[in-house]
Design an enzyme around this catalytic site. Sequence first.
Site, short mmCIF file in Angstrom:
data_model
loop_
_atom_site.label_atom_id
_atom_site.label_comp_id
_atom_site.label_asym_id
_atom_site.label_seq_id
_atom_site.Cartn_x
_atom_site.Cartn_y
_atom_site.Cartn_z
N HIS A 154 -16.18 3.09 -14.65
CA HIS A 154 -15.99 2.36 -13.40
C HIS A 154 -17.25 1.59 -13.00
O HIS A 154 -17.23 0.81 -12.05
CB HIS A 154 -15.59 3.35 -12.30
N ASN A 203 0.83 -1.21 0.00
CA ASN A 203 0.00 0.00 0.00
C ASN A 203 0.86 1.26 0.00
O ASN A 203 0.57 2.23 -0.70
CB ASN A 203 -0.91 0.02 1.23
N ARG A 220 -13.81 2.76 4.84
CA ARG A 220 -12.62 1.93 5.00
C ARG A 220 -11.33 2.75 5.04
O ARG A 220 -10.49 2.56 5.88
CB ARG A 220 -12.53 0.92 3.85
N TYR A 268 -12.15 -9.49 -1.47
CA TYR A 268 -12.83 -8.22 -1.23
C TYR A 268 -14.30 -8.48 -0.93
O TYR A 268 -14.91 -9.37 -1.51
CB TYR A 268 -12.78 -7.31 -2.46
N ARG A 292 -5.82 1.59 -13.15
CA ARG A 292 -4.43 1.74 -12.72
C ARG A 292 -3.78 0.40 -12.37
O ARG A 292 -4.33 -0.38 -11.60
CB ARG A 292 -4.35 2.69 -11.53
N HIS A 349 -15.08 -3.42 0.57
CA HIS A 349 -15.15 -2.77 -0.74
C HIS A 349 -16.58 -2.41 -1.15
O HIS A 349 -16.79 -1.79 -2.19
CB HIS A 349 -14.53 -3.72 -1.78
N ARG A 365 -11.49 -4.22 -13.88
CA ARG A 365 -10.43 -5.16 -13.54
C ARG A 365 -11.02 -6.55 -13.56
O ARG A 365 -12.07 -6.79 -12.97
CB ARG A 365 -9.85 -4.89 -12.14
#
Length: 692
Positions: A441, A50, A570, A474, A411, A598, A381
Amino acid sequence: MDTPDLKQPQFYINRLLSLLAFNRRVLEQAKDPATPLLERLKFLCISSTNLDEFFEIRVAGLKQRIELGVTQVGPDNRTPAEVMDAISSEAHELVEEQYRVLNEVLVPALEGEGIRFIRRGSWTGEQRSWLHRYFREKLLPILSPLGLDPAHPFPRILNKSLNFIVSLQGRDAFGRSGGVAVVQAPRALPRLIQLPSDETGSGAYDFVFLSSIIHAFVDELFPGMTVTGCYQFRVTRNSDLFVDEEEIDDLRRALEGELPQRRYGAGVRLEVADNCPDDMGDYLLEEFHLGREDFYRVNGPVNLNRLLAIPDLVNRPDLKYTGFTPGLPQPIAYQPDLFAVLREQDILLHHPFESFTPVVDFLRQAAKDPHVLAIKQTLYRTGPESAVVDALVQAARAGKEVTVVVELRARFDEEANIALANRLQEAGAHVVYGVVGYKTHAKMILVVRREGGRLRQYVHLGTGNYHPRTARLYTDYGLFTTDPGIGEDVHKVFLQLTSLGRASDLQSLLQSPFTLHDAMREKVQRERDNAEAGQPGRIIIKVNSLVEPKLIRDLYAASMAGVQIDLVVRGMCCLRPGVEGISENIRVRSVVGRFLEHTRIYYFENGGSPELYGSSADWMERNFFRRVEVAFPIRDPRLRIRLLRELDAYLRDNTQAWLLDSDGQYRRAEPAAGEAPFSAQQALLEELAEEM
C-alpha cells in the site's frame, strides 16, 4: 486514584457503526442548501455507493463470521450477531432517509430548475408514443423474460443488477399456466433516458427511468398473458475475493480465475420496490437465502447511484461547484527541469489544490533522460488508462531498468491492475506482485540518475494513489526529495519487495509491518512523558480511520497526562473523546466537503523539536500489521511550516467539520458568535489553485 482500565468497552465505538455514521455525514451534504444542487445529488449517489460497498465487504464478512459461529467480541464488547442487529437497524434508517431526501428534497428542487424525472402517470401522449417506440426498438430485442417453472429454475442474478419480478395470469403458447417470471435489465442499457424535446415537447432536461419504461410495456414480453404485478429488485452480494496465497503458484492467474465469481457471491441484502407484495418479497428472500433483517423496501429506483449520470447530462454550471485549475508551486512553475529543481530543494504538492501533473512529468522526464538508469515504483490504484503507466512503458521501451510493484489485490481494481501489469511486462518492465500475505500500500517512486560520476536518487513519496483522476477528487500530499537518507531507505524497501532478503534497518522511513506501529506508540509515549515532566505535549493526527486499540489506549493515557490531542479522522473512529478523566484533552473532528479527505499526517511536539510525517497508512490493524506501508519525515523547515498551517486550517474549519462527542454522536461545527464561517478546503482552493 486508581488507574482506570482503558480496555473497558464503554471507551470504544464500534468500527462498523462508525463507518455507517460517516455515510450519514456524506448524506448530510445532499441536504445542505449551501452546496450546489447537482453536487447535492452527487452526494446522495455517493452515500448510496458507499453503502453498497459497506454491504459487499463489511456486512458480508460479518455474516460469514456469524455463520461460522464466531463469538469473539471487539474492543466494544459486541458479538458479531449483536453488531449485525445494530447495523440492520441503522442501515434501514439510513436507506429510508436517502429516499426521503431524494423524493422530498432533491426532486422538487431539481424540478424547480427544469430538471425533471417524469413518472409513468404523468407521460403525455407524445412522450408515451416516443417511449413505446424506444422500448420496441432498443429494449425489446435484448430483454429475455424468464418464466419460472420446474424446467426454468430461478436465474442467477448478477450483483447489484436491476431486475423485475413479474406475476402473471393466463396460459402461454404451450398451455402452461401463468405464475412468476423474472426480467433482467442488461447492464449495457442506460438507467436514465433523456426525452428529446423536439419529438415529445418535453423540457430540455426531462428524464425517464429505464425501470419506468419496462414497467409500462412489460406486458409485451408476455403475449397472450395478463401481467398482474411488476416489481423491481436488486440483490447485493459478497464481493470480497478469497485466494489462499499459500496454496497457489501464480497470484495473477488465481485472481483472474476468482474475479468472475465476485458477481455471484452469497447474497447479503435485498432491495425491492416499496409496492412489492409481502408474498413476493418472501419468495425473493427465500431464493437468496436472506432474512427479514436483510430486506429493504425503497420508494424509488433500487439503484440510486445511477442518478450520478445526471450532473454529466445536465449543462448547468450554475448548479455545480465552480471550476478550478490546480496550481503549481513556484519553483516548478517556471522551471521545466524537475531534476534541476529537486537538486536545490524539496517540493511538497497538496492535491487536488495543486496539480498532479508534476508527478507524471517526473516519470516522463526520467523516461527520456539519457542519464536516468532505473525507475522503481509501487502501484496500488492508478486507473485503466493511466498517464503514469504510459510513462513507465515509455521508460521500459527506452531501455531503462523499470521495476513496478503492482498490488493485484487492491479491492475492486484487481481486474484493471492485472491488465496494466500485463501491459508493463509486454513493454519489458520487471513486474512483481508484492509480498505474499501483505498488501503493498506504500506510495513510492525511485529514480536513479548518473550525475558527475556518481548516482543520485530522486524520490516521490505520497499519501495517496498514483491515479490522475482521483487526484482531482481526493486530498493527498506528495513529497519530492533528494534527501540521501530517504533515498537509501526507499531503495531498501524496494529490495524487500522484489527480493527474498531480510528486512533492513531504515534510518529515515518508518515501515509497516516492521517499525511503524511501535514507532507511533513510542512517540505517543514520549509526549506523555514530556507532559508528566511539565513540558507541553501535543499530538495532531490526520487519517481516514482510527481503529487500532493499542494506540487508542496510548492516546487515552497521553490525554490523562495532559497531552493536547487533535484527531482529524474522516471515517471510522473507535476512540471516544471527551470522556471525563480519560479523554478530556482529545478532540475528534471529521471534515466532509467537496473533496474526499485522504491525507495521512502525523505531528508530535517532541519537547520543542517537532516531528512531522506523511504516510500511506491509516491507524488500523491492517495498515500496521498486514500491509507494506511507509511514513516519511517532512524535514524541510519551509514545508513543515506550510504543512502545519494547512493542518491548522482543518482544525479551524467551522462549516464542513463534524465534531465527535463523548456519546459517540457527531454534530456539525458552526461558527461561534462573531466568528466568520471558515472552510479549510475552500481556503486551500483560494490559496493554492486558480478558479476558472
